[in-house]
Scaffold this motif. Structure first.
Motif, PDB file in Angstrom:
ATOM      1  N   ARG A  16       0.837  -1.210   0.000  1.00 30.12           N
ATOM      2  CA  ARG A  16       0.000   0.000   0.000  1.00 30.12           C
ATOM      3  C   ARG A  16       0.870   1.258   0.000  1.00 30.12           C
ATOM      4  N   VAL A  17       2.021   1.168   0.637  1.00 33.16           N
ATOM      5  CA  VAL A  17       2.954   2.312   0.620  1.00 33.16           C
ATOM      6  C   VAL A  17       3.406   2.591  -0.810  1.00 33.16           C
ATOM      7  N   LYS A  42      -9.733   0.164   0.624  1.00 35.46           N
ATOM      8  CA  LYS A  42      -9.814  -0.101  -0.817  1.00 35.46           C
ATOM      9  C   LYS A  42      -8.784  -1.156  -1.211  1.00 35.46           C
ATOM     10  N   PRO A  43      -9.102  -1.987  -2.193  1.00 34.44           N
ATOM     11  CA  PRO A  43      -8.108  -2.951  -2.676  1.00 34.44           C
ATOM     12  C   PRO A  43      -7.016  -2.248  -3.471  1.00 34.44           C
ATOM     13  N   ILE A  44      -5.842  -2.802  -3.444  1.00 38.90           N
ATOM     14  CA  ILE A  44      -4.719  -2.218  -4.181  1.00 38.90           C
ATOM     15  C   ILE A  44      -4.935  -2.464  -5.676  1.00 38.90           C
ATOM     16  N   PRO A  45      -4.921  -1.417  -6.529  1.00 35.77           N
ATOM     17  CA  PRO A  45      -5.167  -1.609  -7.965  1.00 35.77           C
ATOM     18  C   PRO A  45      -4.019  -2.365  -8.627  1.00 35.77           C
ATOM     19  N   GLU A  46      -4.373  -3.051  -9.677  1.00 37.19           N
ATOM     20  CA  GLU A  46      -3.357  -3.777 -10.433  1.00 37.19           C
ATOM     21  C   GLU A  46      -2.551  -2.802 -11.288  1.00 37.19           C
ATOM     22  N   ALA A  50      -3.160   2.988 -12.661  1.00 32.96           N
ATOM     23  CA  ALA A  50      -2.761   4.218 -11.970  1.00 32.96           C
ATOM     24  C   ALA A  50      -3.441   5.428 -12.615  1.00 32.96           C
ATOM     25  N   ASP A  51      -3.455   6.481 -11.835  1.00 30.59           N
ATOM     26  CA  ASP A  51      -4.077   7.719 -12.356  1.00 30.59           C
ATOM     27  C   ASP A  51      -3.270   8.258 -13.531  1.00 30.59           C
ATOM     28  N   GLU A  52      -3.963   8.968 -14.388  1.00 25.36           N
ATOM     29  CA  GLU A  52      -3.316   9.547 -15.562  1.00 25.36           C
ATOM     30  C   GLU A  52      -2.346  10.655 -15.140  1.00 25.36           C
ATOM     31  N   GLU A  53      -1.216  10.712 -15.797  1.00 24.64           N
ATOM     32  CA  GLU A  53      -0.213  11.733 -15.485  1.00 24.64           C
ATOM     33  C   GLU A  53      -0.646  13.079 -16.065  1.00 24.64           C
TER      34      GLU A  53
END
Length: 325
Positions: A16-17, A42-46, A50-53
């Motif tokens: 999570r870190v 929340k579950p850790i996303p695969e 990730a969010d868009e840069e």
């Protein structure tokens, strides 16, 4: 110490870190902590989710346009956050906004170009203190639960130990009682044997005294009416049969090797060899070829030749006491 190491030392999960640091683009310890707290359930996303840069070139271009007096094309603007239309709260990511929606029930959100300012040093220290306090409270609560469980387990262990100790004591008491009962039986048997031997000795004495009296009366020419009274019923031979002609001989054999005396009735025509075989079968400490017998009254040790004679011929009928060695 790095931000990752600091967060892990606070008790956060390393995976999570990593997610928090990546989601906040390594913008500092405080944003990462905010992300961890807001997404704790929340579950850790695969990978790939990730969010868009942010498009930094587009932002720079818009800044130049504004400085030169031109207009900013809305298509060039980059959403820096997500805003709750109902309460105005700004979030860094969609996951944070979804968590807010679950907690508050708000469902109206929009993209925003506002950038969440990083926390000041004072705010960081306050946040760290708050986190540490929460962790301390959580650990204290867990320590109480553990102490309660340990106390219950210790009580169970003590009870099990007491039960096993009581069972052991009961077994020892029963064993002592059994040994005492065995000694009591042995004592009674020994007393009975001694009483039987004493009675037999007394009977032999009376028989010899009566025999001597009869012989004396015959020598003196006494009439039959002057014959002494009949012998006591103890060890009395069958009617019409003299003691020396009794077909049965009761022997008690005392063992020099120790143990209870052996008692048995033999036919009077049995030999002392037969008695030796019986003693050897009853006590392995004796050998039929080396065993010897002796009588206490009259005191006599029987030779190997006398061992071959019958009990009647050795004068042991109707009863006698022998010592085996």
């Amino acid at each position: 110490m790095s931000d990752k190491a600091s967060l892990i030392s606070m008790g956060f999960d390393p995976a999570r870190v990593d997610w928090a640091l990546k989601a906040t683009k390594n913008s500092g310890l405080q944003p990462a902590m905010d992300h961890l707290l807001e997404n704790s359930e929340k579950p850790i996303p695969e990978a790939g989710e990730a969010d868009e840069e942010e498009d930094e070139d587009s932002v720079k271009a818009n800044i130049k346009k504004i400085e030169s007096g031109g207009t900013v094309d809305d298509s060039d603007l980059v959403a820096r956050s997500i805003k709750c239309s109902e309460c105005g709260k700004i979030f860094r990511s969609t996951a944070n906004a979804e968590l807010h929606a679950e907690k508050s029930g708000h469902d109206q959100f929009e993209e925003s170009t506002d950038e969440i300012k990083p926390l000041t040093e004072e705010e960081k220290k306050a946040k760290l203190a708050e986190l540490r306090e929460k962790l301390a409270i959580k650990r204290a609560a867990q320590a109480k639960v553990d102490a309660k469980d340990n106390k219950a387990n210790e009580a169970l262990r003590r009870k099990a130990g007491q039960d096993s100790g009581k069972i052991k004591e009961d077994m020892q008491a029963k064993e002592l009682q059994k040994q005492a009962e065995q000694k009591r039986r042995e004592k009674l048997e020994d007393q009975k044997a001694k009483a039987a031997i004493k009675a037999q000795i007394e009977a032999d004495k009376r028989e010899r005294a009566e025999k001597a009296a009869r012989e004396k009366a015959l020598r003196e020419g006494s009439s039959a009416s002057q014959t002494p009274p009949a012998p006591v019923s103890v060890a009395k031979p069958a009617a019409g049969v003299s003691s020396s002609d009794n077909p049965q001989t009761r022997l008690q054999v005392r063992l020099s090797a120790g143990g209870q005396p052996l008692t048995k009735t033999f036919p009077s025509d049995n030999t002392l060899i037969d008695v030796a075989e019986w003693v050897a079968s009853e006590n392995l400490a004796y050998n039929v070829d080396t065993i010897t017998f002796a009588s206490t009254f009259p005191r006599k040790t029987y030779s190997r030749e006398e061992m071959k004679k019958t009990l009647k011929a050795n004068g042991l009928t109707p009863s006698a006491v022998l010592m085996a060695s």
